[in-house]
Design an enzyme around this catalytic site. Structure first.
Site, PDB file in Angstrom:
ATOM      1  N   ASP A 322       0.823  -1.216   0.000  1.00 31.11           N
ATOM      2  CA  ASP A 322       0.000   0.000   0.000  1.00 31.11           C
ATOM      3  C   ASP A 322       0.856   1.264   0.000  1.00 31.11           C
ATOM      4  O   ASP A 322       2.016   1.235   0.400  1.00 31.11           O
ATOM      5  CB  ASP A 322      -0.924   0.008   1.232  1.00 31.11           C
ATOM      6  N   GLU A 323       0.245   2.342  -0.438  1.00 32.03           N
ATOM      7  CA  GLU A 323       0.780   3.699  -0.288  1.00 32.03           C
ATOM      8  C   GLU A 323       2.252   3.850  -0.638  1.00 32.03           C
ATOM      9  O   GLU A 323       3.040   4.324   0.162  1.00 32.03           O
ATOM     10  CB  GLU A 323       0.590   4.173   1.168  1.00 32.03           C
ATOM     11  N   VAL A 324       2.629   3.461  -1.844  1.00 34.01           N
ATOM     12  CA  VAL A 324       4.018   3.653  -2.245  1.00 34.01           C
ATOM     13  C   VAL A 324       4.176   5.088  -2.750  1.00 34.01           C
ATOM     14  O   VAL A 324       3.487   5.513  -3.670  1.00 34.01           O
ATOM     15  CB  VAL A 324       4.428   2.645  -3.335  1.00 34.01           C
TER      16      VAL A 324
END
Ligand SMILES: *[C@@H]1O[C@H](CO)[C@@H](O)[C@H](O)[C@H]1NC(C)=O
Ligand SMILES: *[C@@H]1O[C@H](CO)[C@@H](O)[C@H](O)[C@H]1NC(C)=O
Ligand SMILES: *[C@@H]1O[C@H](CO)[C@@H](O)[C@H](O)[C@H]1NC(C)=O
Length: 529
Positions: A322-324
């Protein structure tokens, strides 16, 4: 038998009129009656049926009998059952348990059957289940059927219950990176999870702030990445203890090692793992996500996940994804050159996919299945068809129910978490909002709905440590537990409020500092404990 039973009924019915059965979560099917029996700590026993596949020595049930004896009668050692003298006919002296298939030393899995049938009748108290896991759920229900007079006498009504979960994956996520949670906090949480019939502990072990998992292949990870390597780590022994404690309660441990983002704490322990960020033409001295262009990264991941896949026995690992944040990758000239070579243009999602696909291949080769956060799907990473996608974003890129529809129409299994972030708190009875969510309330075919295997309540740790974990979790997480266990039609808020308030008082009685739902009091003064 009618004699004394009727006598009790007449004498006490008036005193307890209106006391409704207060089970949490509500079973699939129940018949109760005003007829009731007494239970005495001095004579009551849990017993294996002679033809049960599980017999004394079955670790899961032996220990569950011990625990539920404590839950019902307190930790005091009661003398064995009275051998002389007849029991009054209205007294129930045992719960007989019959498990059809053995499996006492096995681990629960996504496929475990948790059905059970519980009967409290004139003849006997009888618990029937195909598996030990179902028997555990039935024992919990049995313990919640028992009620107490103000003088402390224990009663149980004539009851018939047939029960099974609506969804097979009913999880709770704890985050041990933002704040370290001491081992007893985790074990206590597992106890209360079992009271709620949760069956998956999603352990978000590590993240940017700290790396408390002690790796034997890479000891520098926790030595340099934990808050304090002397006190704020989980040793191999701790991890084993969590897994066994969970197993004995029919709970799976789903370990998450989130990459390539959320990995700042990995950096100090593994040189060259993280991407150096640039400011202009010079490295800025800060680091970004895992460096996806180096062979050494994948060599490290192969060794690390080889270890992880043997330490955590569940078939599934959670690989995050998630959320790179692409800012650092964009700044780095080596990464820019790699992008060019691969023909990715300036689409950094393709670089992310390149990393995740390589990682998934590594983990697949280790014989594990995996769960990932929804971005992996959103960014069109090619994943194995048996991948489980966990939905956590409420509105982006689409509303979470639409996302459930998209994932299942692509043929993937889905887990819902987006509306169940318990770390977000507001004034008032927010449990009602969690309670009214239905994971299947999206437009889709029956085949799509069948791909929704459940959901998870999440307790992210930015503002939570061992001081406030318990009251923030309980009984709020119970709303999610009932949604995932009980029938789709069990949605009446007044009925839920009554039972959940009662359950909260029962949690206090069991020593869990669960917060109040609203104005009121518990009949018995457990709030002081
Ligand atoms: C249990 O029995 C008592 C006494 O007859 C009655 O007041 C109560 O409503 C019964 N509870 C249930 C769940 O049927
Ligand atoms: C468990 O209950 C469900 C729902 O009734 C049923 O479909 C399933 O066959 C049951 N499984 C077993 C092993 O009894
Ligand atoms: C990385 O591995 C690939 C495939 O094994 C190989 O072709 C390449 O030369 C390696 N690169 C480096 C820098 O070692």
């Amino acid at each position: 038998m009618a004699g004394s039973g009727l006598w009790f009924s007449l004498l006490l019915a008036a005193a307890f009129a209106g006391r409704a059965v207060a089970l949490w979560p509500w079973p699939q099917s129940i018949r109760t009656s005003n007829w009731f029996y007494t239970i005495s700590p001095h004579s009551f026993q849990f017993k294996y049926h002679a033809s049960s596949a599980a017999q004394p020595g079955c670790s899961v049930l032996d220990e569950a009998f011990q625990r539920y004896r404590g839950v019902l009668f307190g930790s005091e050692v009661w003398p064995g059952p009275a051998r002389t003298g007849k029991q009054p006919m209205s007294e129930k002296t045992s719960l007989i348990v019959l498990v059809v298939t053995p499996g006492c030393e096995e681990l629960p899995s996504l496929e475990s059957v948790e059905n059970y049938t519980l009967t409290v009748s004139d003849e006997q108290c009888f618990l029937l289940s195909a598996t030990v896991w179902g028997a555990l759920r039935g024992l919990e229900t049995f313990s919640q059927l028992v009620w107490r007079s103000p003088e402390g006498t224990l009663f149980i009504n004539k009851t018939e219950i047939e029960d099974f979960p609506r969804f097979p994956h009913r999880g709770l996520l704890l985050d041990t990176s933002r704040h370290y949670l001491p081992l007893p906090s985790i074990l206590d949480t597992l106890d209360v999870m079992a009271y709620n019939k949760f069956n998956v502990f999603h352990w978000h072990l590590v993240d940017d702030p700290s790396f408390p998992y002690e790796s034997f292949s890479f000891p520098e990870l926790s030595r340099k990445g934990s808050y304090d390597p002397a006190t704020h780590i989980y040793t191999a022994q701790d991890v084993k203890e969590v897994i066994e404690y969970a197993r004995l309660r029919g709970i799976r441990v789903l370990a998450e090692f989130d990459t390539p983002g959320h990995t700042l704490s990995w950096g100090p322990g593994v040189s060259g793992l993280l991407t150096p960020c640039y400011s202009g033409s010079q490295p800025s001295g800060t680091f970004g996500p895992v460096n996806p262009i180096l062979n050494s990264t994948y060599e490290f991941m192969s060794s690390f996940f080889l270890e992880v896949s043997s330490v955590f026995p569940d078939f599934y690992l959670h690989l995050g994804g998630d959320e790179v944040d692409f800012t650092c990758w964009k700044s780095n000239p080596d990464i820019q050159a790699f992008m060019k070579k691969k023909g990715f243009g300036d689409d950094f999602k393709q670089l992310e996919s390149y990393y995740i696909q390589t990682l998934l291949n590594i983990v697949s080769a280790l014989g594990k299945g995996y769960v990932v956060w929804q971005e992996v799907f959103d960014n069109k990473v090619k994943v194995r068809p048996d991948t489980i996608i966990q939905v956590w974003r409420e509105e982006l890129p689409v509303n979470y129910l639409k996302e459930m529809a998209l994932i299942t129409s692509a043929g993937f299994r889905a887990l819902l978490s987006a509306p169940w972030y318990l770390n977000r708190i507001t004034y008032g009875q927010d449990w009602k909002v969690y309670y009214l969510v239905d994971p299947l309330e999206f437009e889709g075919s029956a085949e799509q709905k069948a791909l929704v295997i459940g959901g998870e309540a999440c307790m992210w740790g930015e503002y939570v440590d061992t001081t406030n974990l318990v009251p923030r979790l309980w009984p709020r997480a119970g709303a999610v537990a009932e949604r995932l266990w009980s029938n789709k039609g069990v949605t009446d808020l007044d009925f839920a409020f009554k039972r959940l308030s009662h359950f909260r008082c029962e949690l206090l009685r069991r020593g869990v500092q669960a917060q109040p739902l609203s104005v009121g009091y518990c009949e018995q003064e457990f709030e002081q404990t």
